[in-house]
Design a protein around this motif. Structure first.
Motif, PDB file in Angstrom:
ATOM      1  N   GLY A   1       0.563  -1.050  -0.028  1.00 53.10           N
ATOM      2  CA  GLY A   1      -0.500   0.248   0.174  1.00 53.10           C
ATOM      3  C   GLY A   1       0.830   1.725   0.248  1.00 53.10           C
ATOM      4  O   GLY A   1       0.770   2.415  -0.626  1.00 53.10           O
ATOM      5  N   LEU A   2       2.020   1.389   0.578  1.00 55.47           N
ATOM      6  CA  LEU A   2       2.886   2.050   0.690  1.00 55.47           C
ATOM      7  C   LEU A   2       3.413   2.436  -0.849  1.00 55.47           C
ATOM      8  O   LEU A   2       4.121   3.928  -0.761  1.00 55.47           O
ATOM      9  N   MET A   3       3.813   1.420  -1.006  1.00 61.07           N
ATOM     10  CA  MET A   3       4.208   1.429  -2.602  1.00 61.07           C
ATOM     11  C   MET A   3       4.113   2.808  -4.117  1.00 61.07           C
ATOM     12  O   MET A   3       4.684   3.069  -4.100  1.00 61.07           O
ATOM     13  N   THR A   4       2.177   2.871  -3.626  1.00 59.43           N
ATOM     14  CA  THR A   4       2.305   3.816  -4.810  1.00 59.43           C
ATOM     15  C   THR A   4       3.020   5.266  -4.445  1.00 59.43           C
ATOM     16  O   THR A   4       3.175   5.991  -4.870  1.00 59.43           O
ATOM     17  N   ARG A   5       3.070   5.820  -3.479  1.00 64.29           N
ATOM     18  CA  ARG A   5       3.935   6.803  -3.106  1.00 64.29           C
ATOM     19  C   ARG A   5       5.956   7.183  -2.881  1.00 64.29           C
ATOM     20  O   ARG A   5       5.791   8.057  -2.676  1.00 64.29           O
ATOM     21  N   VAL A   6       6.120   5.774  -2.554  1.00 59.53           N
ATOM     22  CA  VAL A   6       7.623   6.022  -2.732  1.00 59.53           C
ATOM     23  C   VAL A   6       8.006   6.404  -4.301  1.00 59.53           C
ATOM     24  O   VAL A   6       8.025   5.479  -5.202  1.00 59.53           O
ATOM     25  N   THR A   7       9.245   6.775  -4.583  1.00 57.78           N
ATOM     26  CA  THR A   7       9.754   7.500  -5.647  1.00 57.78           C
ATOM     27  C   THR A   7      11.294   6.631  -5.996  1.00 57.78           C
ATOM     28  O   THR A   7      11.044   6.788  -6.891  1.00 57.78           O
ATOM     29  N   LYS A   8      11.608   5.901  -4.051  1.00 57.42           N
ATOM     30  CA  LYS A   8      13.097   4.999  -5.076  1.00 57.42           C
ATOM     31  C   LYS A   8      13.080   4.007  -3.575  1.00 57.42           C
ATOM     32  O   LYS A   8      12.376   4.039  -2.484  1.00 57.42           O
ATOM     33  N   VAL A   9      13.677   2.986  -4.112  1.00 53.73           N
ATOM     34  CA  VAL A   9      13.851   1.776  -2.966  1.00 53.73           C
ATOM     35  C   VAL A   9      14.950   1.424  -2.856  1.00 53.73           C
ATOM     36  O   VAL A   9      15.641   0.973  -4.136  1.00 53.73           O
ATOM     37  N   ILE A  10      15.715   1.135  -1.917  1.00 50.35           N
ATOM     38  CA  ILE A  10      17.018   0.761  -1.353  1.00 50.35           C
ATOM     39  C   ILE A  10      17.142   0.075  -0.623  1.00 50.35           C
ATOM     40  O   ILE A  10      16.315   0.009   1.204  1.00 50.35           O
ATOM     41  N   LEU A  11      18.148  -1.334  -1.571  1.00 47.22           N
ATOM     42  CA  LEU A  11      18.903  -1.662  -0.744  1.00 47.22           C
ATOM     43  C   LEU A  11      19.666  -2.787  -0.211  1.00 47.22           C
ATOM     44  O   LEU A  11      20.492  -2.095  -0.791  1.00 47.22           O
ATOM     45  N   ASP A  12      20.293  -3.155   0.819  1.00 46.41           N
ATOM     46  CA  ASP A  12      21.644  -3.335   1.222  1.00 46.41           C
ATOM     47  C   ASP A  12      21.513  -4.999   0.200  1.00 46.41           C
ATOM     48  O   ASP A  12      20.778  -5.594   1.170  1.00 46.41           O
ATOM     49  N   ALA A  13      22.462  -5.334  -0.087  1.00 47.56           N
ATOM     50  CA  ALA A  13      23.015  -6.971  -0.558  1.00 47.56           C
ATOM     51  C   ALA A  13      24.002  -7.268   0.247  1.00 47.56           C
ATOM     52  O   ALA A  13      25.098  -6.452   0.177  1.00 47.56           O
ATOM     53  N   ASN A  14      23.823  -8.749   0.954  1.00 42.53           N
ATOM     54  CA  ASN A  14      24.784  -9.541   0.694  1.00 42.53           C
ATOM     55  C   ASN A  14      25.711 -10.054  -0.200  1.00 42.53           C
ATOM     56  O   ASN A  14      26.777  -9.976  -0.272  1.00 42.53           O
ATOM     57  N   ILE A  15      25.382 -10.288  -1.353  1.00 43.86           N
ATOM     58  CA  ILE A  15      25.858 -11.653  -2.165  1.00 43.86           C
ATOM     59  C   ILE A  15      25.426 -10.707  -3.709  1.00 43.86           C
ATOM     60  O   ILE A  15      24.022 -10.520  -3.376  1.00 43.86           O
ATOM     61  N   ILE A  16      26.191 -10.334  -4.379  1.00 40.14           N
ATOM     62  CA  ILE A  16      25.799  -9.758  -6.016  1.00 40.14           C
ATOM     63  C   ILE A  16      26.293 -10.687  -6.923  1.00 40.14           C
ATOM     64  O   ILE A  16      27.584 -11.023  -6.623  1.00 40.14           O
ATOM     65  N   PHE A  17      25.913 -11.602  -7.386  1.00 38.00           N
ATOM     66  CA  PHE A  17      26.096 -12.472  -9.084  1.00 38.00           C
ATOM     67  C   PHE A  17      26.211 -11.940 -10.070  1.00 38.00           C
ATOM     68  O   PHE A  17      25.645 -10.574 -10.227  1.00 38.00           O
TER      69      PHE A  17
END
Length: 361
Positions: free
Chosen positions: A231-247
Motif C-alpha cells: 500500500g505504501l509503494m504508491t507514494r514511494v519514489t525509490k527503493v534502496i536495498l543492501d546486498a549481501n551477495i551480488i552475482f
C-alpha cells in the motif's frame, strides 16, 4: 569470504605473470646481446698474438689462450694496459670472461632469493590496497547518493546497515528526504517496535542508531510493517536495498523481506537500487538458489513448548532472500553504477577465470 580469497589469488597470479614477463624480456635481451657479441668477434677462437702482446701477458694468461709453451715474463699492470691494439681486444676479453661466468653461476641463488623477496613485497602491497578498498567501500558508495536521489523523494528501505546509513546521510546533506524504514520481520522488528513505543530495552540496536542519525540530519523517518509495504509503494519514489551477495548474472542475495519489496516496486514502477561493494560481487552462478539461503533460530519467535503446535512440525526462520535480476534496476558499487546485465564486466575486471571454482585451486 570466498570473494576476498579469489581477489588475493588474483593479486598473486597477476604479480607472477608480471614477474615471468620481466624474466622473459631480460632473457631475450641477453640472447640478443650474446648474438651481437658473437658476430662482433668477441668469442672467436684464440689465435697467436704478436710478439709485443705476448710480452705483455703473464704465464697464466698465455696458458688460458693456448700458449703455455711461451716463457713467463715479468710485467706490470701499466705495461699490460699500455699494449692494447684493436686487434688484441678479443683475446683479452676471453681471459676476463672466465671469472665473470663463474661469478654469474655463484650468484644465481642470490638472484632467486631477491626475486622471491621482491615478489612477496609486491603481493603484500596488493593486499594492502585491497584492505584500503574494503575500508573505503561504504564512503565511496555514498558519493553516488547525490546523483541518484533528488529533493522531496520518499525512500523505502528495510536495511539498517552502515552502507545504507551513509548513503542516506550523504543524500540528506543536500536533499530533503522522507525515509520509510520497514521492520523486516522477524529479524529487525523488535528494534523497530522499541523505537516506535519510545521504550528501547537493552543496548542500542542498529535500527535505533540509524533513526537517531537520520533524524539528526533533518530526515523524516517512518517505521512501517511488512504487511503494508504494497500500500505504501504508491507514494514511494525509490527503493534502496543492501546486498549481501551480488552475482555476475545480475541477481543478488539480500535481507529477508527484500523480495516482497522488490516485487511491489516493480508492479508500481518504482526504481530499485541495490548497494554493495565490489568485494560482494561473486563470479559464482546460483544454479541452486536454495543452497544460498540460511535459516536462523526460530525459538526466539516461536517457543517449542507452545501447546498449540502440533507434533513433528518444522518452523523455519529465513535470513535472506534471493532477488532475480529482473527486479533490480541499478547496482551501486564503490567503483560506479551498473545495470544488472553489465555486472559480468566487473567480474572479469576483478577476478581470474581459474579462481572461479575454489575447489579446483
Amino acid at each position: 569470504m570466498g570473494n576476498v580469497v579469489r581477489r588475493v589469488l588474483g593479486i598473486i597470479r597477476e604479480e607472477l605473470d608480471e614477474d615471468r614477463a620481466g624474466e622473459s624480456g631480460e632473457s631475450s635481451e641477453s640472447q640478443m646481446f650474446n648474438s651481437a657479441g658473437t658476430n662482433s668477434g668477441l668469442h672467436r677462437p684464440a689465435r697467436p698474438l704478436p710478439k709485443t702482446a705476448g710480452q705483455a701477458l703473464t704465464h697464466e694468461t698465455q696458458a688460458l689462450l693456448g700458449e703455455s709453451n711461451a716463457p713467463p715474463t715479468k710485467t706490470s699492470m701499466l705495461s699490460l694496459l699500455s699494449h692494447s691494439p684493436y686487434g688484441e681486444v678479443s683475446h683479452v676479453a676471453q681471459v676476463i670472461a672466465i671469472p665473470q661466468s663463474l661469478l654469474l653461476q655463484e650468484g644465481r641463488s642470490t638472484g632467486a632469493t631477491n626475486a622471491a623477496d621482491d615478489l612477496k613485497s609486491e603481493v603484500v602491497e596488493g593486499i594492502d590496497e585491497l584492505l584500503d578498498e574494503l575500508r573505503q567501500a561504504d564512503d565511496q558508495i555514498a558519493t553516488y547518493a547525490l546523483e541518484q536521489i533528488h529533493s522531496r523523494e520518499i525512500i523505502l528501505t528495510n536495511s539498517t546497515t552502515r552502507t545504507t546509513q551513509k548513503f542516506l546521510l550523504k543524500a540528506a546533506s543536500r536533499r530533503n528526504l522522507t525515509v520509510i524504514l520497514v521492520e523486516s520481520f522477524p529479524n529487525s522488528h523488535r528494534s523497530a517496535y522499541e523505537i516506535l513505543t519510545g521504550r528501547p530495552k537493552g543496548n542500542s540496536r542498529s535500527g535505533e542508531q540509524m533513526n537517531r542519525a537520520l533524524t539528526a540530519a533533518g530526515v523524516t523517518v517512518i517505521f512501517a510493517a511488512d504487511s503494508i509495504v504494497f500500500g505504501l509503494m504508491t507514494r514511494v519514489t525509490k527503493v534502496i536495498l543492501d546486498a549481501n551477495i551480488i552475482f555476475g548474472s545480475g541477481s543478488s542475495v539480500t535481507l529477508v523481506g527484500s523480495k516482497l519489496i522488490a516485487r511491489a516496486a516493480k508492479l508500481h514502477r518504482s526504481p530499485v537500487l541495490v548497494l554493495g561493494g565490489v568485494y560482494k560481487i561473486s563470479p559464482d552462478y546460483p544454479f541452486n538458489v536454495n543452497s544460498l539461503m540460511e535459516n536462523g533460530e526460530p525459538s526466539a519467535e516461536v517457543s517449542c513448548m507452545d501447546d498449540y503446535l502440533p507434533g513433528e512440525i518444522e518452523v523455519g526462520k529465513p535470513l535472506f532472500d534471493h532477488i532475480p535480476a529482473d527486479l533490480v534496476d541499478l547496482y551501486i558499487t564503490n567503483v560506479g553504477s551498473y545495470a544488472p546485465a553489465t555486472l559480468y564486466s566487473v567480474v572479469n575486471d576483478h577476478y581470474r577465470a581459474e579462481d572461479t571454482d575454489l575447489d579446483s585451486v
